[in-house]
Design a protein around this motif. Sequence first.
Motif, short mmCIF file in Angstrom:
data_model
loop_
_atom_site.label_atom_id
_atom_site.label_comp_id
_atom_site.label_asym_id
_atom_site.label_seq_id
_atom_site.Cartn_x
_atom_site.Cartn_y
_atom_site.Cartn_z
N ALA A 31 0.87 -1.29 -0.01
CA ALA A 31 -0.04 -0.06 0.00
C ALA A 31 0.96 1.25 -0.08
CB ALA A 31 -1.14 -0.03 1.21
N GLU A 32 1.86 1.55 1.11
CA GLU A 32 2.43 2.58 0.96
C GLU A 32 3.50 2.86 -0.04
OE1 GLU A 32 3.25 6.38 2.09
OE2 GLU A 32 1.71 4.93 3.22
N PRO A 33 4.13 1.84 -0.83
CA PRO A 33 4.94 2.06 -1.98
C PRO A 33 4.07 2.24 -3.27
CG PRO A 33 5.80 0.23 -0.66
CD PRO A 33 4.51 0.55 0.01
N ALA A 40 4.22 9.94 -7.81
CA ALA A 40 5.19 10.25 -9.02
C ALA A 40 4.42 10.18 -10.25
CB ALA A 40 6.29 9.48 -8.99
N CYS A 41 3.72 9.04 -10.41
CA CYS A 41 2.99 8.61 -11.62
C CYS A 41 1.86 9.67 -12.19
CB CYS A 41 2.43 7.42 -11.65
SG CYS A 41 1.88 6.66 -13.16
N GLY A 128 3.28 1.10 -12.59
CA GLY A 128 1.98 0.42 -11.91
C GLY A 128 2.60 -0.62 -10.95
N LEU A 129 1.72 -1.68 -10.63
CA LEU A 129 1.90 -2.55 -9.76
C LEU A 129 1.67 -4.09 -10.24
CD1 LEU A 129 -0.67 -0.96 -6.96
CD2 LEU A 129 1.51 -0.15 -7.56
N THR A 156 6.83 2.58 -10.16
CA THR A 156 6.42 1.13 -9.73
C THR A 156 6.72 0.95 -8.33
OG1 THR A 156 8.25 0.25 -10.09
CG2 THR A 156 7.10 0.62 -12.39
N ALA A 157 5.90 0.01 -8.09
CA ALA A 157 6.07 -0.54 -6.57
C ALA A 157 5.91 -2.04 -6.39
CB ALA A 157 4.90 0.29 -5.70
#
Length: 196
Positions: A31-33, A40-41, A128-129, A156-157
């Motif tokens: 969640a936090e990342p 940023a995105c 994205g994720l 990204t995270a």
Amino acid sequence: MGEADLVKSRRALLLIDFINPLDFPEAGALAEPALEAARACRHLARAARSRGIPVIYANDNFGRWQSDFPTLVQRLGRRQDTSASIVRLLRPQRGDLTVLKPMHSAFFGTPLDIILDQIGARSVVLAGLATDICVQLTAADAFLRGLKVHVPEDCTAAELPQKKAIALAYMRDILKCDTRPWRSLRWHRDPRTAGT
């Protein structure tokens, strides 16, 4: 929207699984990342839209074959959690496109190939994720199609920093992706390159 309505551009921005209920077991670590990447995105998406570069949301259908992306955006936006914060940062805008993906890659089982061909895209920016799953597998499919791929590391995270670092290294070294931060994009620095 027909082919004639699509904006022509040699570039496209794919936002992968940002619109997400984050309700799976590992979501607490992501969640936090994810929120940091969305911040940023937001700038990346604004820069793309201002230069006429298409923004495409590639989102999981979460196993629901009658998924409705606009309804998902509205539903998540009403919540009081990280999902809602991400929606507020990255809410789709008029003219943005959406593909519903049944698996990890944004290419698998979706019309993304057709859309990119009709746009005339020769390169894609992926954000994205999660970095080590859906983003990496989409990057691999883009690489196999001969597309130039940029995966800005700050957009990204992943659940763990190590997972993100390993995935970015693989995309950089094996898939030949540019993984520098989004501000390194040439079209960000030079507005004359819009749509090229």
